[in-house]
Each structure stands twice: as C-alpha cells, then as structure tokens.
Design an enzyme around this catalytic site. Sequence first.
Site, short mmCIF file in Angstrom:
data_model
loop_
_atom_site.label_atom_id
_atom_site.label_comp_id
_atom_site.label_asym_id
_atom_site.label_seq_id
_atom_site.Cartn_x
_atom_site.Cartn_y
_atom_site.Cartn_z
N ARG A 32 38.14 43.21 27.90
CA ARG A 32 37.84 44.10 29.03
C ARG A 32 38.16 45.56 28.72
NH1 ARG A 32 37.39 41.80 34.32
NH2 ARG A 32 36.22 39.89 34.03
N ARG A 36 37.46 49.36 34.56
CA ARG A 36 37.86 50.26 35.64
C ARG A 36 39.07 51.14 35.34
NH1 ARG A 36 37.75 45.36 39.68
NH2 ARG A 36 38.19 44.45 37.64
N ARG A 45 29.52 53.48 36.51
CA ARG A 45 29.32 52.36 37.44
C ARG A 45 28.80 52.89 38.78
NH1 ARG A 45 31.97 49.59 41.34
NH2 ARG A 45 32.12 47.32 41.17
N ASP A 82 28.38 40.39 31.57
CA ASP A 82 29.31 39.46 32.21
C ASP A 82 28.89 38.04 31.87
OD1 ASP A 82 31.61 39.58 34.35
OD2 ASP A 82 30.41 37.80 34.77
N TYR A 158 32.67 28.52 38.20
CA TYR A 158 32.16 29.50 39.17
C TYR A 158 30.89 29.00 39.85
CZ TYR A 158 35.52 32.85 37.31
OH TYR A 158 36.67 33.48 36.94
O1 CP3 Z 1 34.95 45.06 28.03
C1 CP3 Z 1 34.65 43.85 27.98
O2 CP3 Z 1 35.47 42.96 27.74
C2 CP3 Z 1 33.19 43.45 28.11
C3 CP3 Z 1 32.72 43.14 29.42
C4 CP3 Z 1 33.13 41.88 30.16
C5 CP3 Z 1 33.13 41.83 31.57
N1 CP3 Z 1 33.33 40.54 31.97
C6 CP3 Z 1 32.90 42.98 32.46
C7 CP3 Z 1 33.37 42.91 33.84
C8 CP3 Z 1 33.42 40.60 29.71
C9 CP3 Z 1 33.60 40.09 28.29
C10 CP3 Z 1 33.55 39.76 30.86
C11 CP3 Z 1 33.81 38.31 30.80
C12 CP3 Z 1 34.12 37.58 32.04
N2 CP3 Z 1 33.54 37.73 33.28
C13 CP3 Z 1 35.00 36.48 32.10
C14 CP3 Z 1 35.77 35.91 30.94
C15 CP3 Z 1 36.92 36.75 30.56
C16 CP3 Z 1 37.97 36.95 31.61
O3 CP3 Z 1 38.22 38.09 31.94
O4 CP3 Z 1 38.52 35.95 32.08
C17 CP3 Z 1 35.00 36.01 33.43
C18 CP3 Z 1 35.82 34.87 33.99
C19 CP3 Z 1 34.06 36.80 34.15
C20 CP3 Z 1 33.65 36.64 35.57
C21 CP3 Z 1 34.04 37.84 36.35
N3 CP3 Z 1 33.44 39.08 36.23
C22 CP3 Z 1 35.05 37.94 37.32
C23 CP3 Z 1 35.97 36.80 37.75
C24 CP3 Z 1 35.04 39.25 37.78
C25 CP3 Z 1 35.87 39.80 38.88
C26 CP3 Z 1 37.26 40.13 38.45
C27 CP3 Z 1 37.36 41.57 38.12
O5 CP3 Z 1 37.96 41.90 37.09
O6 CP3 Z 1 36.87 42.37 38.94
C28 CP3 Z 1 34.06 39.96 37.06
C29 CP3 Z 1 33.70 41.39 37.19
C30 CP3 Z 1 33.71 42.24 35.95
N4 CP3 Z 1 33.23 41.87 34.73
C31 CP3 Z 1 34.18 43.58 35.88
C32 CP3 Z 1 33.96 44.01 34.55
C33 CP3 Z 1 34.24 45.36 33.97
C34 CP3 Z 1 34.70 44.39 37.03
C35 CP3 Z 1 33.52 44.83 37.82
C36 CP3 Z 1 33.67 46.20 38.36
O7 CP3 Z 1 33.38 47.16 37.64
O8 CP3 Z 1 34.01 46.26 39.53
#
Ligand code: CP3
Length: 349
Positions: A32, A36, A45, A82, A158
């Site tokens: 990640r 943010r 974003r 994602d 999910y």
């Molecule tokens: O920088 C990176 O790592 C690349 C981008 C990336 C994102 N999601 C962007 C993201 C990657 C590799 C993921 C993988 C992901 N997504 C996983 C597996 C890894 C982990 O973190 O457990 C999972 C379970 C998801 C599903 C997901 N996406 C959830 C549960 C959430 C909400 C939780 C949160 O952090 O807000 C997301 C949203 C998400 N995916 C964000 C980002 C940057 C936040 C969204 C935002 O900008 O508001």
Amino acid sequence: MDRDGIGSAVGKKLLRVLEGKYEAAPPVWLMRQAGRYLPEYRAIREKAGGFLNLCFNPTFAAEVTLQPIRRFGFDAAILFSDILVVALALGRKVEFLVGEGPKLEPLSDADALSAMRKKADQNVLAPVYETVRQVKASLDDRTALIGFCGAPWTIATYMVAGHATPDQAPARLFAHRDPENFSRLIDCLVDASIEYLAKQLQAGADCVQIFDTWAGVLGPEQFDRWCIAPTQKIVEGVRRQVPRAKIIGFPRGAGAMALPYAEMTGVSAIGIDWTFERVIARDALQSRVPVQGNVDPLALLAGGVALDREVDDVLRHLADGPLIFNLGHGILPETPIAHVERMLKRVRR
Ligand code: CP3
C-alpha cells in the site's frame, strides 16, 4: 523486458532476490505504498472522483503508482489497482464507500453462484493492463514493477459477505456447509487470476504478488484446500503461459501453515506478517524461499525508538539471507511521511 514477459533480473535488486540471490542491502518496497498517507495521492484521488475511477483511469493510476517511487526511491513500484476489480469483471457489483471500505452485492447461496458469470470480462480489466504498460515505460531499469491479484480465498470472502468482517465468518460458513459449490467459486477465481496475472506480466510487470489477506482465519484442513491448493494452481497456470514468472505469495496470518505454503505452492518468495516469529522465518522459510516482510505497520506509525528497534530486529534475523524488506501488512493512512524516510535511511545505511 524479455519476449516471455519477464523483466531482466540484472539491474533490478528485487528480481535478483526473487532468484534466490543475496543482497547486502535488501530491496525495499511497502505494501500500500501508494495511498492516503501521501498528499499527492489524495489530490489525484480527488481529481479522479472516487477510488474505482482512479483504478480504471490508466493515466491517473500510473501517476499514483509512480508517486512513492519519486518520493522515496523504492526498489519496486506496485501497480495501483485493487484485488476486487476481478469481482467486478465477474459481473458483481462493487463499490468503495469513503471511510467504509468495499461494498459488494453478497453472493449468499448456490443460486446466486449459478447465476454469476464464470469468466472474467477482459474489457473491464483492459485499463489495468494499460496502466502496467504506462508505468513500465516510465520506470528506470533499476526499479521493478510488481503486478498483483487477490488470492481466490480472500476475494471470495468479500464476494460472499459483501463487505469486510472481523473473521470472514460468512465465507467460512458457506465453505463448511456447501464445499462443492464453494469450490466452484474458488475454481472460477483461480481461472480469472491466472489470466489476470499472465496478462499483467505480458504487459510488462516484472513479477506479481498474490495477496491472501484472510488466509489466517482458516483452520489447517481448510487452509490446504482454500489457500494452498488454489495458489498452487495459479502458480502453475501462470507459468504455463509465462514460464519463468516470479510470484510472491502473501498468506497473511498463516502462522505454522506458512511452511507447507512455501513448500507446496511453488511461489518464488513468501511474504510474512508482523506476528511471524523471525527465528522460525529464518530457519524454516528462508532456507527454502526468499522472505518478504515484516515490520509491524504500527511500529512505522509510532516511529522513533520503537520503529528503530523493529527495523533492526528484522535486519538482524533476516538480512543474512534473501530478504525483501517490507511491512507485515499495508501502510496505515495515518503514517507520517518522516517515519517512512527514517526507516529507509536505517535499512539503506
Ligand atoms: O500501493 C499498493 O499496494 C497498490 C494498491 C493496492 C490497493 N489495494 C489500493 C487501495 C493493493 C495491492 C490493494 C490490495 C487489496 N485490496 C487487498 C489485499 C492487501 C491488503 O491490504 O490486505 C485487499 C484486502 C483489498 C480490498 C480493499 N480495498 C479494502 C478492504 C479496502 C478498504 C480498506 C482501506 O484501506 O480503505 C480497499 C480500498 C483501497 N485499496 C484503498 C487503496 C489505496 C483505499 C481507498 C481510498 O483511497 O480511499
């Protein structure tokens, strides 16, 4: 890039470690790392108008993929997208509500499953491959590009519940009650993941990571069936199309099951979370495959002496073998940028 879609390992530290080589200063990237905690991410974003618009706009997605590379000079960029875009490509409704995380239309029974499309719509995923091409064209020859997917089990959790839950009880219950139908869902995600990862590699990703964020809620027997077996199929399937594909597996929370995971799946490296005992990681895992991890994201948030001690502990235990320095899970949005800089300075000195 070679013709078979694998980046040359010569100039890229991350790829050398994935070939099992030792690097005196380990390559570093953070799960990640685009997100943010960066003001430049929040600005894009905002401009994109929502998270999924950001994921499916190659210009914006490529830009946020590159932001942490420019700022910190990480050894690898990770594609911005994602794991749940695959559920979208299977025709499920997926939304990301601000402050709430993902919301999907729950897949609660066999009927819903029968009605679901079985093959991912590649038109939905095409912008992701375009992002890979654009990022690849902008990276220098020392920085690796990592593609990724969610592991079938984690995506299924999910899809079944429709949202994040503390212990993924809905998917576990589905799997216990109706393993036949649950395995149809997993098989369909295996096929979609093979195609998705192979296409990312063919578009220019140097390696890929399989995120099994919810592996740790499975009992040992379920872990074999829903985590190890599908991952093994994905690794085999991807390598049928891209023979020397480098694949990092991240079975978060696997504990003792990390050993059979490393042994059976065929992954090139294993990611461990921050709870993993580092002597065992060194003796039982790193003797077999390179290890990635495992700083506690909360130590990075805390900073100061707590962070220094955590970084030193990872290096003391794991830096004498093939190591990819990383967190044990994603960076938290509240993390101060100065703490990331402090950690990098300590790892690189
Ligand atoms: O920088 C990176 O790592 C690349 C981008 C990336 C994102 N999601 C962007 C993201 C990657 C590799 C993921 C993988 C992901 N997504 C996983 C597996 C890894 C982990 O973190 O457990 C999972 C379970 C998801 C599903 C997901 N996406 C959830 C549960 C959430 C909400 C939780 C949160 O952090 O807000 C997301 C949203 C998400 N995916 C964000 C980002 C940057 C936040 C969204 C935002 O900008 O508001």
